[in-house]
Design a protein around this motif. Structure first.
Motif, PDB file in Angstrom:
ATOM      1  N   HIS A 232      23.331  21.378  23.928  1.00  0.00           N
ATOM      2  CA  HIS A 232      23.157  20.873  25.293  1.00  0.00           C
ATOM      3  C   HIS A 232      21.668  20.790  25.597  1.00  0.00           C
ATOM      4  O   HIS A 232      20.898  21.650  25.172  1.00  0.00           O
ATOM      5  CB  HIS A 232      23.806  21.824  26.300  1.00  0.00           C
TER       6      HIS A 232
ATOM      7  N   PHE B 204      30.143  26.131  30.228  1.00  0.00           N
ATOM      8  CA  PHE B 204      31.401  26.352  30.941  1.00  0.00           C
ATOM      9  C   PHE B 204      31.938  25.075  31.579  1.00  0.00           C
ATOM     10  O   PHE B 204      33.143  24.830  31.582  1.00  0.00           O
ATOM     11  CB  PHE B 204      31.225  27.444  32.004  1.00  0.00           C
ATOM     12  N   ASN B 205      31.027  24.264  32.110  1.00  0.00           N
ATOM     13  CA  ASN B 205      31.501  23.069  32.806  1.00  0.00           C
ATOM     14  C   ASN B 205      31.785  21.909  31.865  1.00  0.00           C
ATOM     15  O   ASN B 205      32.608  21.055  32.146  1.00  0.00           O
ATOM     16  CB  ASN B 205      30.465  22.624  33.851  1.00  0.00           C
ATOM     17  N   ASN B 206      31.067  21.906  30.741  1.00  0.00           N
ATOM     18  CA  ASN B 206      31.167  20.751  29.870  1.00  0.00           C
ATOM     19  C   ASN B 206      31.181  21.176  28.407  1.00  0.00           C
ATOM     20  O   ASN B 206      30.281  20.856  27.651  1.00  0.00           O
ATOM     21  CB  ASN B 206      29.969  19.821  30.167  1.00  0.00           C
TER      22      ASN B 206
ATOM     23  N   THR C 106      24.312  28.330  30.385  1.00  0.00           N
ATOM     24  CA  THR C 106      25.641  28.847  30.683  1.00  0.00           C
ATOM     25  C   THR C 106      26.493  27.831  31.441  1.00  0.00           C
ATOM     26  O   THR C 106      27.658  27.574  31.077  1.00  0.00           O
ATOM     27  CB  THR C 106      25.503  30.141  31.505  1.00  0.00           C
ATOM     28  N   ALA C 107      25.919  27.251  32.477  1.00  0.00           N
ATOM     29  CA  ALA C 107      26.700  26.325  33.293  1.00  0.00           C
ATOM     30  C   ALA C 107      27.202  25.153  32.458  1.00  0.00           C
ATOM     31  O   ALA C 107      28.371  24.748  32.568  1.00  0.00           O
ATOM     32  CB  ALA C 107      25.853  25.829  34.461  1.00  0.00           C
ATOM     33  N   ALA C 108      26.328  24.647  31.597  1.00  0.00           N
ATOM     34  CA  ALA C 108      26.709  23.477  30.791  1.00  0.00           C
ATOM     35  C   ALA C 108      27.856  23.828  29.858  1.00  0.00           C
ATOM     36  O   ALA C 108      28.796  23.038  29.676  1.00  0.00           O
ATOM     37  CB  ALA C 108      25.500  22.991  29.998  1.00  0.00           C
TER      38      ALA C 108
ATOM     39  N   ARG D 259      35.919  24.836  23.316  1.00  0.00           N
ATOM     40  CA  ARG D 259      37.045  24.492  24.202  1.00  0.00           C
ATOM     41  C   ARG D 259      38.221  25.430  23.961  1.00  0.00           C
ATOM     42  O   ARG D 259      38.847  25.919  24.899  1.00  0.00           O
ATOM     43  CB  ARG D 259      37.480  23.048  23.965  1.00  0.00           C
TER      44      ARG D 259
ATOM     45  N   ARG E 114      29.637  34.748  31.505  1.00  0.00           N
ATOM     46  CA  ARG E 114      29.339  33.751  32.530  1.00  0.00           C
ATOM     47  C   ARG E 114      28.467  34.334  33.633  1.00  0.00           C
ATOM     48  O   ARG E 114      27.568  33.682  34.151  1.00  0.00           O
ATOM     49  CB  ARG E 114      30.666  33.248  33.118  1.00  0.00           C
TER      50      ARG E 114
END
Lengths: 355, 292
Positions: B287, B247-249, B243-245, B256, B223
């Motif tokens: 993504h 981890f966040n989604n 990365t953000a996508a 998951r 991350r």
């Protein structure tokens, strides 16, 4: 930039550690030699038969034998006898040989260099052929060079050296007369003996023809003597190299594009050498024992052949002397190997109490 | 954007052939790394992430019984079209690698200085030992080693794991490679040392503009480290994105589960995850890329 000052001081002088290691080994070697001398002395005294009677022969009178017992201190307690023996030993006096009627020391000085020459050359062949063959075998693991080397080395270790010696004499001296059958040098060549090592003496005398002749004579017996050692060294090196090839540092060497040749000759070879060398050292010492049959087959005037002669004659002084000299050679070979290993292995070299 | 790509992997398949037949372990991997980009490949052990990095490195292709199909393009050239020698020429010069256990990855009977010398010979075969060591001392100071001379004069077993990791990072970057592969770097080290050395690595990579393929199972470090993430499961990429996508989604069931597997400092015990799940085999989720 100078190294930062610290409160700690360490032993970062490897030479000193090697020297102290050598000293420690020398002390323990002397202790072992002392033990060997005691043991061989006792054995020589407890075997049946009166040494004075053996020395004088069956026709000597009782008075003569008694006088001889007196000169040999045989009537003293065994501890005192040992003290006399040790005293003589320190003066390099091992008594007179019955076999040759000369001082045992003279005999040893004459015969030992011939054996050492043979054994050193055999040891050299063992290292210079065995190690590269093993490395080659590991590099081409499970491919044809490996299969070939494994087959040959298996053959070489599965028969004792005297079988090879006989085979080589038959093949390369009788069938195809490439090499001389016996002796250390051509009989027509007269060379001044300085060290007793003919390969050295001929060079000292500046006689290349004599050197070639000496080499020509020694090569076949040395090869026969070393053959099983070569096989063992190669097989052992192969195993160690294969284990090293599995190490992450070899993968690292490949990842950085080092060539397989460099890896096989240096990066994987050097770490693999450490366990190989220890065993080669023991093998090297064992060559002294194996040398006997090879010496007999090639009529090589060495100490092993002499040793067997004196045993058959029950020549006690000469037996004790030969055993002591062979033990000392064995121990010295071990020290040399130990030092070599510590030179190659930085973990031992740099540890103060390395063992 | 293909022109900017340092690495492009298309439909990469890998199979091991033995007497029993052929076992496929990679089932068509697509992956790309732009110049200067840091990409992470995450997944459990056995998912194929390490072999993927070895194929990029070009060493896997030389292992007997290994079959590789698909395209691996380094800076536009297909590795499969290169000879063994040409592939080797890339290694240590254009591509370099950092390993899991730095102490084991450094040769035990060569001094660090000698290893640095050998590595620099890859770029400059005539370089002298003292010149190589001077250059190595420079880079060691960049990775926060103060007494570089002492380190260069040491063997790996005389240094701590953290120290060796810094040495490894310096060694990997000294020839200014264009792509750095890091296979679970520092997993063998303890957590604090690992994060220190990873921070150093991130700093150096950014400074040198080196592209990075970071192989890890540790989502925490990933991350902080990666611009984009590929999630791998049993020889397939199951999800990819910034990365953000991820981890966040996280959209793929396996991602998951992987995220849920991180134990929390706040307690709650070790999370329970299904050993196998049909859902893990769902098709890949991509993504959308964030274009700036």
């Amino acid at each position: 930039m100078p190294p930062p000052e610290t409160a700690f001081t360490g032993n970062d002088r490897p030479v000193v550690t090697i020297l102290s290691r050598l000293l420690r080994r020398l002390v323990s070697t002397l202790l072992v030699l002392f033990g060997v001398s005691l043991l061989i002395f006792l054995i020589a005294r407890v075997i049946p038969g009166d040494p004075a009677r053996i020395a004088l022969g069956p026709r000597a009178s009782e008075e003569q034998v008694e006088a001889m017992r007196e000169t040999l201190h045989l009537n003293e307690p065994i501890i005192v006898q040992y003290a006399f023996f040790l005293g003589d030993l320190l003066r390099a006096d091992l008594g007179i040989s019955l076999y040759s009627n000369r001082p045992v020391m003279t005999d040893i000085a004459e015969y030992l260099p011939a054996t050492l020459e043979l054994v050193f050359l055999a040891g050299f062949l063992m290292v210079s052929l065995g190690l590269p063959l093993g490395a080659l075998s590991a590099r081409y693991r499970d491919r044809w060079p490996d299969d070939l080397i494994r087959l040959l080395t298996l053959l070489s270790v599965s028969a004792p050296s005297f079988v090879w010696a006989v085979g080589m004499v038959l093949a390369f001296s009788f069938a195809i007369p490439l090499f001389p059958i016996a002796g250390r040098i051509s009989e027509t060549i007269d060379i001044q003996v300085v060290t007793g090592f003919l390969l050295v003496d001929t060079i000292v005398a500046g006689r290349p023809d004599a050197f070639v002749s000496a080499l020509h004579h020694v090569i076949l017996p040395a090869f026969a003597l070393s053959l099983s050692g070569i096989g063992q060294a190669a097989r052992l090196t192969r195993t160690n190299m294969i284990a090293t090839y599995e190490q992450p540092h070899v993968e690292m060497a490949r990842a950085y594009g080092f060539s397989e040749r460099d890896i096989s000759r240096r990066y994987a070879f050097k770490p693999s050498l450490i366990p190989s060398l220890t065993v080669i050292g023991l093998d090297f010492a064992a060559l002294l024992g194996n040398a006997f049959l090879v010496e007999v087959i090639f009529a090589w005037p060495g100490i092993s052949r002499y040793g067997v002669g004196v045993i058959l004659q029950k020549d006690l002084n000469a037996i004790v002397g030969t055993v002591l000299i062979i033990s000392a050679t064995f121990l010295i070979a071990n020290i040399v190997v130990d030092l070599l290993v510590s030179v190659i292995n930085p973990r031992i070299r740099l540890s103060e109490h390395g063992k | 954007m293909p022109a900017d790509r340092i690495l492009e992997v298309c439909d990469l398949r890998l199979a091991f052939r033995n007497w029993a037949g052929t076992t496929e372990v990679l089932h068509g991997i697509d992956l790309a790394i732009a110049k200067g980009e840091r990409v992470a490949l995450v997944g459990e052990s056995g998912s194929g992430k390490s072999v993927t990095s070895r194929i990029v490195l070009g060493t896997m292709q030389d292992v007997p019984g290994v079959q590789v199909a698909g395209k691996v393009r380094f800076d536009g050239t297909d590795l499969a079209e290169m000879t063994f020698k040409e592939r080797r020429r890339l290694r240590g010069r254009e591509i370099s690698m950092i390993f899991q256990d730095p102490t084991m990855a450094l040769n035990p009977v060569f001094r660090i200085g000698a290893l640095f010398h050998e590595v620099q010979k890859r770029r400059d075969p005539t370089i002298r030992r003292d010149a190589a060591c001077a250059r190595a001392a420079e880079i060691l100071r960049e990775v926060a080693i103060e007494d570089a001379e002492r380190v260069l004069d040491s063997y790996a077993f005389q240094l701590s794991g953290g120290m060796n990791q810094r040495v490894m990072i310096g060694m990997a970057l000294i020839n200014r490679p264009r792509l750095l592969l890091a296979d679970e770097p520092g997993t063998a080290l303890d957590v604090t040392v690992q994060s220190q050395t990873l921070e150093l690595m991130r700093h150096m990579v950014a400074q040198y503009g080196t592209s990075l393929l970071f192989v890890s199972h540790n989502l925490g470090t990933v991350r902080e480290f990666a611009d984009r993430i590929y999630v791998m499961y049993r020889g397939n990429i199951v999800e990819r994105g910034p990365t953000a996508a991820i981890f966040n989604n996280p959209r793929h069931p396996y991602t998951r589960a992987l995220l849920a597997a991180i134990p929390r400092l706040t307690g709650g015990g070790i999370p329970e995850i299904a050993e196998r799940s049909e859902a893990f085999l769902e098709p890949m989720f991509i993504h959308p890329e964030v274009t700036e």
